[in-house]
Enzyme design. Structure first.
Site, mmCIF file in Angstrom:
data_model
loop_
_atom_site.group_PDB
_atom_site.id
_atom_site.type_symbol
_atom_site.label_atom_id
_atom_site.label_comp_id
_atom_site.label_asym_id
_atom_site.label_seq_id
_atom_site.Cartn_x
_atom_site.Cartn_y
_atom_site.Cartn_z
ATOM 1 N N SER A 141 0.854 -1.213 -0.110
ATOM 2 C CA SER A 141 0.008 0.057 0.115
ATOM 3 C C SER A 141 0.953 1.039 0.025
ATOM 4 C CB SER A 141 -0.935 -0.041 1.351
ATOM 5 O OG SER A 141 -1.636 1.211 1.295
ATOM 6 N N TYR A 154 -2.325 -0.739 10.027
ATOM 7 C CA TYR A 154 -2.453 -1.524 8.680
ATOM 8 C C TYR A 154 -1.296 -0.911 8.010
ATOM 9 C CZ TYR A 154 -4.030 -1.541 3.769
ATOM 10 O OH TYR A 154 -4.006 -1.822 2.426
#
Length: 246
Positions: A141, A154
């Site tokens: 990400s 995350y």
């Protein structure tokens, strides 16, 4: 960028980026193992779409955060195909909580599904790559590079994916197995469907290209990294965010 007769395994392939990647790999000639955790009907629909277009695919169920399940998956794929050429570690979860609301269970959920899963699948499938080598592509990400406040855990789990990518590339390079990652920004999938429309418009306006990503945008980069055309690229995490991250 042909992948004719290659065997590709895609986790989290029943929806979103995984689905788009499975379709794109099959369109280039790969036989795709469509791996899903719970959405059997959706995974079978992906298989049906690939076969309807003249491609080859089969669905396999597995929980990629569970060691026994991953070992069984690798055994099943190995029994059917004898080898693999491409592994796409796409399955994962997204969660955002402020510091005051973090707990051990949330931390474990994010790291087990996003980072531990990459270790388990890479470990289980590495023996199935032959002397010809192959390619592993992990989905990271842009938040691994530029975390935001409520995405701390995350973001950290995806930073772990980048670290695993680099380390596994160094370890598996002698076997001609390349290991890379893509690091997308917000992509239009059901995982991000809960983002309010006004926030979507704001984020889209912040990208140089003036839009958010579609799953196919990310899938094309994954397929490129998986192909022989990228034979000299390994150990890299490629920002796939439309220029959003500084």
């Amino acid at each position: 960028m042909s992948l004719q007769d290659k065997v590709a395994v895609v986790t989290g392939a029943s929806r979103g980026i995984g689905k788009a990647t499975a379709l794109a790999l099959a369109a280039r000639g790969a036989h795709v193992a469509v791996v899903y955790k719970a959405q059997r009907a959706a995974a079978e629909a992906v298989v049906a779409a690939i076969r309807a277009a003249g491609g080859q695919a089969d669905a396999f169920q597995a929980d990629v955060a569970d060691p026994a399940s991953v070992r069984a998956l690798a055994q099943a794929v190995g029994q059917q195909h004898g080898r693999i050429d491409v592994l796409v570690n796409n399955a994962g979860v997204f969660g955002a909580r402020p510091l005051a609301e973090l707990d051990a269970a949330f931390f474990a959920e994010q790291f087990d599904n996003n980072a531990l899963s990459v270790m388990l699948t890479t470990q289980a499938f590495a023996p199935l790559f032959g002397d010809h080598g192959g390619s592993i592509v992990n989905v990271s990400s842009n938040l691994a590079h530029a975390p935001t406040a409520p995405t701390s855990v995350y973001s950290a789990s995806k930073a772990a994916v980048d670290a695993l990518t680099r380390a596994f590339a160094m370890e598996l390079g002698a076997r001609r197995i390349r290991v890379n990652a893509v690091a997308p920004f917000i992509t239009r999938t059901d995982m991000t469907a809960g983002i309010p429309d006004d926030e979507r418009r704001h984020l889209a306006a912040e990208t140089p290209l003036g839009r958010l990503a579609e799953p196919e945008d990310v899938a094309r980069v994954i397929v490129a990294l998986a192909s022989p055309d990228m034979a000299w690229v390994t150990g890299r995490s490629i920002l796939t965010d439309g220029g959003f991250t500084d």
